[in-house]
Write a protein that holds these residues in place. Structure first.
Motif, PDB file in Angstrom:
ATOM      1  N   ALA A 187       0.851  -1.187   0.000  1.00  0.00           N
ATOM      2  CA  ALA A 187       0.000   0.000   0.000  1.00  0.00           C
ATOM      3  C   ALA A 187       0.886   1.236   0.000  1.00  0.00           C
ATOM      4  N   VAL A 188       0.555   2.195  -0.838  1.00  0.00           N
ATOM      5  CA  VAL A 188       1.276   3.469  -0.865  1.00  0.00           C
ATOM      6  C   VAL A 188       0.240   4.583  -0.842  1.00  0.00           C
ATOM      7  N   THR A 189       0.273   5.403   0.183  1.00  0.00           N
ATOM      8  CA  THR A 189      -0.733   6.442   0.325  1.00  0.00           C
ATOM      9  C   THR A 189      -0.079   7.789   0.522  1.00  0.00           C
ATOM     10  N   GLY A 190      -0.546   8.764  -0.252  1.00  0.00           N
ATOM     11  CA  GLY A 190      -0.057  10.127  -0.057  1.00  0.00           C
ATOM     12  C   GLY A 190      -1.136  11.062   0.432  1.00  0.00           C
ATOM     13  N   ASP A 191      -2.362  10.544   0.587  1.00  0.00           N
ATOM     14  CA  ASP A 191      -3.453  11.428   1.002  1.00  0.00           C
ATOM     15  C   ASP A 191      -3.462  11.591   2.518  1.00  0.00           C
ATOM     16  N   THR A 192      -4.379  12.420   2.984  1.00  0.00           N
ATOM     17  CA  THR A 192      -4.437  12.658   4.427  1.00  0.00           C
ATOM     18  C   THR A 192      -5.551  11.854   5.088  1.00  0.00           C
ATOM     19  N   ARG A 193      -6.234  11.022   4.290  1.00  0.00           N
ATOM     20  CA  ARG A 193      -7.357  10.249   4.824  1.00  0.00           C
ATOM     21  C   ARG A 193      -6.917   8.934   5.476  1.00  0.00           C
ATOM     22  N   GLY A 194      -5.775   8.403   5.010  1.00  0.00           N
ATOM     23  CA  GLY A 194      -5.373   7.057   5.428  1.00  0.00           C
ATOM     24  C   GLY A 194      -6.043   5.995   4.582  1.00  0.00           C
ATOM     25  N   PHE A 205       3.508   2.265   2.829  1.00  0.00           N
ATOM     26  CA  PHE A 205       4.143   3.588   2.817  1.00  0.00           C
ATOM     27  C   PHE A 205       3.052   4.596   3.148  1.00  0.00           C
ATOM     28  N   GLU A 206       3.227   5.295   4.263  1.00  0.00           N
ATOM     29  CA  GLU A 206       2.215   6.234   4.722  1.00  0.00           C
ATOM     30  C   GLU A 206       2.784   7.643   4.723  1.00  0.00           C
ATOM     31  N   PRO A 207       1.944   8.639   4.479  1.00  0.00           N
ATOM     32  CA  PRO A 207       2.455  10.002   4.342  1.00  0.00           C
ATOM     33  C   PRO A 207       3.154  10.495   5.603  1.00  0.00           C
ATOM     34  N   ALA A 208       4.256  11.205   5.393  1.00  0.00           N
ATOM     35  CA  ALA A 208       5.038  11.726   6.517  1.00  0.00           C
ATOM     36  C   ALA A 208       5.865  12.917   6.044  1.00  0.00           C
ATOM     37  N   THR A 209       6.394  13.631   7.015  1.00  0.00           N
ATOM     38  CA  THR A 209       7.277  14.773   6.723  1.00  0.00           C
ATOM     39  C   THR A 209       8.536  14.632   7.559  1.00  0.00           C
ATOM     40  N   LEU A 301       0.993  11.541   9.746  1.00  0.00           N
ATOM     41  CA  LEU A 301      -0.238  12.337   9.704  1.00  0.00           C
ATOM     42  C   LEU A 301      -1.434  11.571  10.262  1.00  0.00           C
ATOM     43  N   ARG A 302      -1.126  10.572  11.051  1.00  0.00           N
ATOM     44  CA  ARG A 302      -2.171   9.629  11.471  1.00  0.00           C
ATOM     45  C   ARG A 302      -3.328  10.314  12.219  1.00  0.00           C
ATOM     46  N   GLU A 303      -2.992  11.351  12.937  1.00  0.00           N
ATOM     47  CA  GLU A 303      -4.003  12.011  13.755  1.00  0.00           C
ATOM     48  C   GLU A 303      -5.197  12.479  12.914  1.00  0.00           C
ATOM     49  N   GLY A 304      -4.926  12.804  11.655  1.00  0.00           N
ATOM     50  CA  GLY A 304      -5.998  13.322  10.812  1.00  0.00           C
ATOM     51  C   GLY A 304      -6.708  12.270   9.976  1.00  0.00           C
ATOM     52  N   TYR A 305      -6.319  10.999  10.121  1.00  0.00           N
ATOM     53  CA  TYR A 305      -6.907   9.951   9.272  1.00  0.00           C
ATOM     54  C   TYR A 305      -8.428   9.859   9.482  1.00  0.00           C
ATOM     55  N   THR A 306      -9.132   9.709   8.370  1.00  0.00           N
ATOM     56  CA  THR A 306     -10.590   9.606   8.445  1.00  0.00           C
ATOM     57  C   THR A 306     -11.134   8.329   7.807  1.00  0.00           C
ATOM     58  N   TYR A 307     -10.280   7.618   7.044  1.00  0.00           N
ATOM     59  CA  TYR A 307     -10.763   6.461   6.293  1.00  0.00           C
ATOM     60  C   TYR A 307     -10.977   5.264   7.226  1.00  0.00           C
ATOM     61  N   ASN A 308     -12.190   4.770   7.262  1.00  0.00           N
ATOM     62  CA  ASN A 308     -12.525   3.633   8.118  1.00  0.00           C
ATOM     63  C   ASN A 308     -12.059   3.871   9.552  1.00  0.00           C
ATOM     64  N   SER A 309     -12.252   5.090  10.016  1.00  0.00           N
ATOM     65  CA  SER A 309     -11.677   5.472  11.308  1.00  0.00           C
ATOM     66  C   SER A 309     -12.703   5.493  12.436  1.00  0.00           C
ATOM     67  N   GLY A 310     -13.996   5.417  12.089  1.00  0.00           N
ATOM     68  CA  GLY A 310     -15.024   5.434  13.130  1.00  0.00           C
ATOM     69  C   GLY A 310     -15.217   6.792  13.766  1.00  0.00           C
ATOM     70  N   ARG A 311     -14.752   7.842  13.109  1.00  0.00           N
ATOM     71  CA  ARG A 311     -14.928   9.186  13.678  1.00  0.00           C
ATOM     72  C   ARG A 311     -16.360   9.666  13.472  1.00  0.00           C
ATOM     73  N   SER A 312     -16.812  10.496  14.385  1.00  0.00           N
ATOM     74  CA  SER A 312     -18.166  11.014  14.240  1.00  0.00           C
ATOM     75  C   SER A 312     -18.184  12.304  13.427  1.00  0.00           C
ATOM     76  N   ASP A 313     -17.016  12.921  13.249  1.00  0.00           N
ATOM     77  CA  ASP A 313     -17.008  14.234  12.588  1.00  0.00           C
ATOM     78  C   ASP A 313     -16.735  14.164  11.097  1.00  0.00           C
TER      79      ASP A 313
END
Lengths: 578, 114
Positions: A187-194, A205-209, A301-313
C-alpha cells in the motif's frame, strides 16, 4: 523440506506460465493432464486465474489488478464488456443476474465463470487497453493499493501516483521478484485520509514529513488472515519518492530470501517480523539490501486519518461529492458489496466519458469514484438514473456494508456472503431507526478466517461460522465489535460467537438501540464500544429472530452452485476433474 | 502408482491424485478426542493443516472449532478417506456426518507422497 507448492513453482512459474496457459487454451480443458491439475492451477494464479471450487470445474475466476483501483472510462468499459461477453455462468444469481464484476477490497476486479479457451482473447482485449491480470494472484507483488484519486484529491499531502506507477512497472513481470514465498501486498498512500489502509498490508508507505521534506514512513508485516491479525509494524524508516522504490525492492528481496518456504501457513512476512522484530529487520535491510543510509521515520499524519476510522465528525470513504485540486469534483458512488452488473458498468463508463471524466477509481470499501466532473455539470450528473442505484448519498447501512465472495465461488468460505449482506442491509434500512447523527456505520462480512472482507476492522465484524438450531446445522457468524483504523487502529473484540445468521440483524438492531440510549453526547459508535470492557461487551445486546428471513440459513451442504434449481453436485454441468 | 495427497488452496481442500476430494466447512462429530472437553466435539473444519497417508487411510490434522463449546485449535489425525488400491487410485471419502475418532500417531506422518 520445501512445500509442495514451492516444488511446482521451481519447475514453472512467473511469466513463462503464460505460454502454457495459451497452449491449454488452444487445446482445451482436457489437455491439462489430470495428474497435473493442482500444479497448473497453482501456477495459473500468477496470471490472475483462480480455478473455481469443486462442482465448478473448468471455470475460473479472473482477477484484474488495477493499481490504486484506477482506470480510464474506456478501460472501465472494456472490463464491463469482458464481464458481459465472457463471465456469464450457467445459472443467474438471484440478486445480481447473469454477468457482473466484483470490486474487491484491494481495488481489483474479479469476474467469474471464465473458460480457458477464452483467456487469450480476453488477455488481448485487456492488454490492448493497458490492463492486465499479471500477478493478480499468486506469490508475488499483488495489486498496489492506495488513493484512487491520488493527484486529484484536494485532501492530499503528496501525490503518490507517479511512484506507484513506477513500482507497478518495476515489479510486475520482474524475474527477481516474481517468485516470493507468499503473496506480497503493498500500500502506498499520499493522502491525508489514510485510505491506503497500510496497516493491514505486508508493506506500507504512509504520508510523513521529515526535515521539511514530504515523503513516507515505512511499515512492514500487516495482515488479517487466519486468526493471526497483525498491524504493520513501524520500522523507523523515512523515504522520499526517489528512494521509495529502492526500499520497496530491498524489502521484497529480503522477504524473498528469508521468508518461510517450508510452511505456507507461516510464510507471510508478518511472521518473519514476529520472529525477528523490527530492529533486526531494519538492520538486515540496511546491511544487505540498500546501498544508502536509511533515515529514521518522519512525522506522520495519522491524527488526521478519516478512512474507516469510526470518527463522528468526518467520513473519509470518497462517497459523495468532493473537491479536486483543479477545481473540478470527484463523485464517489456506493456499490453495495462491490458487485455491479456488467451492463451497469458499461453504462457508467459511457456516463463518465460523456461528462469528460478521465478517471474512475475503485476504493477498498468496494465502491467506485468518477473524477473530473465540472461544477456546471454536477447537478445533471447527480440526476442520472444510474445514480439512483449506485448512490452518492446512500443510506449508512448500504454505504458501510462490504462482503467477500463467499460459498458461491470460494472453497474456504463457510457461509453465503454477498447475497446475505444485501439482504441484511435492505432489512436494516427498512426496519431499524438510525440513532440520530449516525451517518457512517461499517459492517464487514467475511465468509471465513481468511478475512478478505477485512472483518476485524469494522464497527460490526461478521465472520462465517456454523451452529445448530433445533439440532440442525445452520449458517452462523461470530460477531466482533470495535474494530477500525484511523489514528489508533484497533482489531475487533469477538463478543458473540456462533450466532445463527437469521438472528444477526436483530442483534444489530438491539445493539444500536442500546447505543442510542446509553451513548454520551457526540460519541461515535466506535468510541462507545471502546469505552466498554470485553466483559461488558459480551452480552451487551442479544441476538434475536425478527421479520428478517434468511433463505440461505440451511445451506450447509456442498452444492455445485447454490442458486441452481437442481443444486446437487451430481447436477453440475461441468466436466469432472477426476 | 503412488498416491499423491496434499492440502490445496490455503488448506481448503484435501486433494488426492489431483482431485479435490474433501472440503472444509463441514461439521464433523469427533469422539474419544482430546480437542475439547465435550463428550463428542461438534467440530467445524476450517482448514487442513497437515495431510498424511497411513495406507490405506488418508489422514489429516484439521484446524477448526467445536461449535458446542467454542474450543478452537487443530485436531489429532482424523481419517478422511481411503485409497484401497493405489494402482487404481480411487479415493473413498468418509462421511463427515458419522462419528470419527482422532488418533495421535506415533510416527512422523508428513510424507508428501507414499
Amino acid at each position: 523440506m520445501a512445500s509442495k507448492v514451492e516444488g511446482w513453482k521451481d519447475e514453472v512459474y512467473g511469466e513463462e506460465v503464460r505460454d502454457h496457459l495459451f497452449r491449454f487454451a488452444e487445446e482445451g480443458w482436457s489437455a491439462i493432464p489430470d495428474e497435473e491439475h493442482d500444479a497448473w492451477f497453482e501456477r495459473f494464479k500468477w496470471w490472475g486465474l483462480y480455478h473455481q471450487r469443486k462442482g465448478q470445474e473448468s471455470y475460473f475466476m479472473m482477477r484484474v489488478g488495477t493499481p490504486n483501483g484506477r482506470m480510464t472510462p474506456e478501460q472501465l468499459r472494456v472490463v464491463g464488456e469482458i464481464a458481459r461477453d465472457y463471465a456469464t455462468g450457467p445459472v443467474d444469481n438471484p440478486e445480481f443476474g447473469d454477468a457482473y464484476c466484483d470490486w474487491t477490497t484491494r481495488q481489483s476486479i474479479q469476474m467469474h465463470w471464465i473458460q480457458l479457451q477464452d483467456v487469450p482473447e480476453i488477455f488481448e482485449k485487456l492488454e490492448a487497453h493497458g490492463l492486465s491480470t499479471i500477478q493478480a494472484c499468486g506469490d508475488s507483488w499483488r495489486n498496489i493499493v492506495g488513493s484512487p484519486m491520488a493527484g486529484r484529491d484536494a485532501d492530499e499531502h503528496i501525490d503518490a501516483w507517479p511512484v506507484i506507477k513506477e513500482l507497478n512497472e518495476t515489479f510486475k513481470g520482474n524475474d527477481d521478484h516474481s517468485n516470493l514465498p507468499r503473496k506480497w501486498k503493498v500500500a502506498v498512500t499520499g493522502d491525508t485520509r489514510g485510505s491506503g489502509q497500510a496497516e493491514i498490508n505486508d508493506l506500507g508507505f504512509e504520508p510523513a514529513t521529515k526535515d521539511g521534506r514530504k515523503g513516507f514512513n515505512v511499515t512492514v508485516g500487516g495482515g488479517l488472515s487466519r486468526k493471526e491479525p497483525r498491524f504493520a509494524r513501524d520500522i523507523d524508516v523515512f523515504v522520499t519518492p526517489d528512494t521509495l522504490p529502492d526500499v520497496a525492492g530491498g524489502l521484497s528481496a529480503l522477504f524473498r530470501d528469508n521468508g518461510d518456504r517450508d510452511d505456507r501457513f507461516n510464510a507471510r512476512i508478518k511472521f518473519l517480523v514476529d520472529e525477528w522484530g523490527t530492529e533486526k529487520l531494519r538492520r538486515v535491510l540496511q546491511e544487505e539490501y540498500v546501498d544508502f543510509e536509511l533515515p529514521s521515520a518522519g512525522e506522520n499524519l495519522r491524527e488526521g486519518y478519516t478512512y474507516n476510522s469510526g470518527r463522528s465528525d468526518e467520513t473519509g470513504d470518497y462517497v459523495g461529492v468532493h473537491d479536486q485540486v483543479d477545481g473540478q469534483n470527484f463523485v464517489g458512488l456506493s456499490v453495495l458489496v462491490g458487485r455491479m452488473g456488467a451492463e451497469d458498468v458499461i453504462e457508467l463508463a459511457d456516463l463518465a466519458e460523456k461528462y469528460g471524466s478521465e478517471l474512475v477509481g475503485l476504493t477498498q470499501r468496494q465502491n467506485i469514484v468518477v473524477a473530473d466532473i465540472a461544477d456546471e455539470d454536477l447537478d445533471e450528473f447527480l440526476a442520472e438514473d444510474l445514480l439512483e442505484h449506485y448512490s452518492p448519498d446512500p443510506h449508512p447501512f448500504m454505504r458501510g456494508s462490504i462482503a467477500c465472495t463467499g460459498t458461491e465461488y470460494c472453497s474456504l468460505s463457510i457461509v453465503e456472503t454477498k447475497n446475505r449482506m444485501v439482504r441484511y442491509a435492505r432489512w436494516l434500512k427498512n426496519n431499524v431507526e438510525l440513532p440520530e447523527g449516525l451517518t457512517d456505520f461499517h459492517i464487514h462480512l467475511s465468509g471465513c478466517t481468511a478475512s478478505c472482507a477485512q472483518p476485524q476492522i469494522a464497527d460490526i465484524s461478521l465472520r462465517g461460522m456454523k451452529t445448530r438450531k433445533d439440532g440442525e446445522p445452520v449458517e452462523a457468524f461470530d460477531i466482533g465489535l470495535g474494530g477500525g483504523l484511523g489514528e489508533n487502529p484497533q482489531f475487533a473484540d469477538w463478543v458473540e460467537m456462533r450466532v445463527a445468521a437469521d438472528e444477526v440483524p436483530g442483534y444489530i438492531e438491539n445493539l444500536l438501540g442500546i447505543y442510542e440510549e446509553r451513548r454520551d453526547e457526540g460519541e461515535s459508535f466506535r468510541e462507545f464500544i471502546a469505552r466498554h470492557t470485553d466483559d461488558e461487551l459480551n452480552g451487551l445486546a442479544e441476538p434475536e429472530e425478527t421479520s428478517y428471513e434468511d433463505p440461505y440459513l440451511g445451506n450447509t451442504k456442498l452444492t455445485w452452485y447454490p442458486y441452481a434449481d437442481d443444486s446437487d453436485m451430481d447436477a453440475a454441468p461441468t466436466p469432472a476433474d477426476d | 502408482m503412488t498416491t499423491s495427497v496434499h492440502q490445496l488452496d490455503d488448506g481448503a481442500w484435501l486433494s488426492v491424485n489431483d482431485s479435490r476430494e474433501v472440503n472444509v466447512s463441514d461439521l464433523w462429530w469427533l469422539a474419544r478426542q482430546d480437542f475439547c472437553d465435550c463428550e463428542m466435539a461438534d467440530f467445524l473444519a476450517e482448514g487442513f493443516v497437515e495431510i498424511g497417508v497411513d495406507h490405506p487411510d488418508v489422514e489429516g490434522r484439521v484446524a477448526g472449532q467445536c461449535i458446542a463449546c467454542g474450543e478452537s485449535g487443530v485436531t489429532d489425525w482424523v481419517t478422511l478417506g481411503r485409497v484401497v488400491d493405489p494402482d487404481e487410485g480411487e479415493f473413498y471419502a468418509v462421511d463427515p456426518t458419522s462419528v470419527h475418532v482422532p488418533e495421535r500417531r506415533r510416527r512422523l506422518a508428513r510424507p508428501a507422497e507414499s
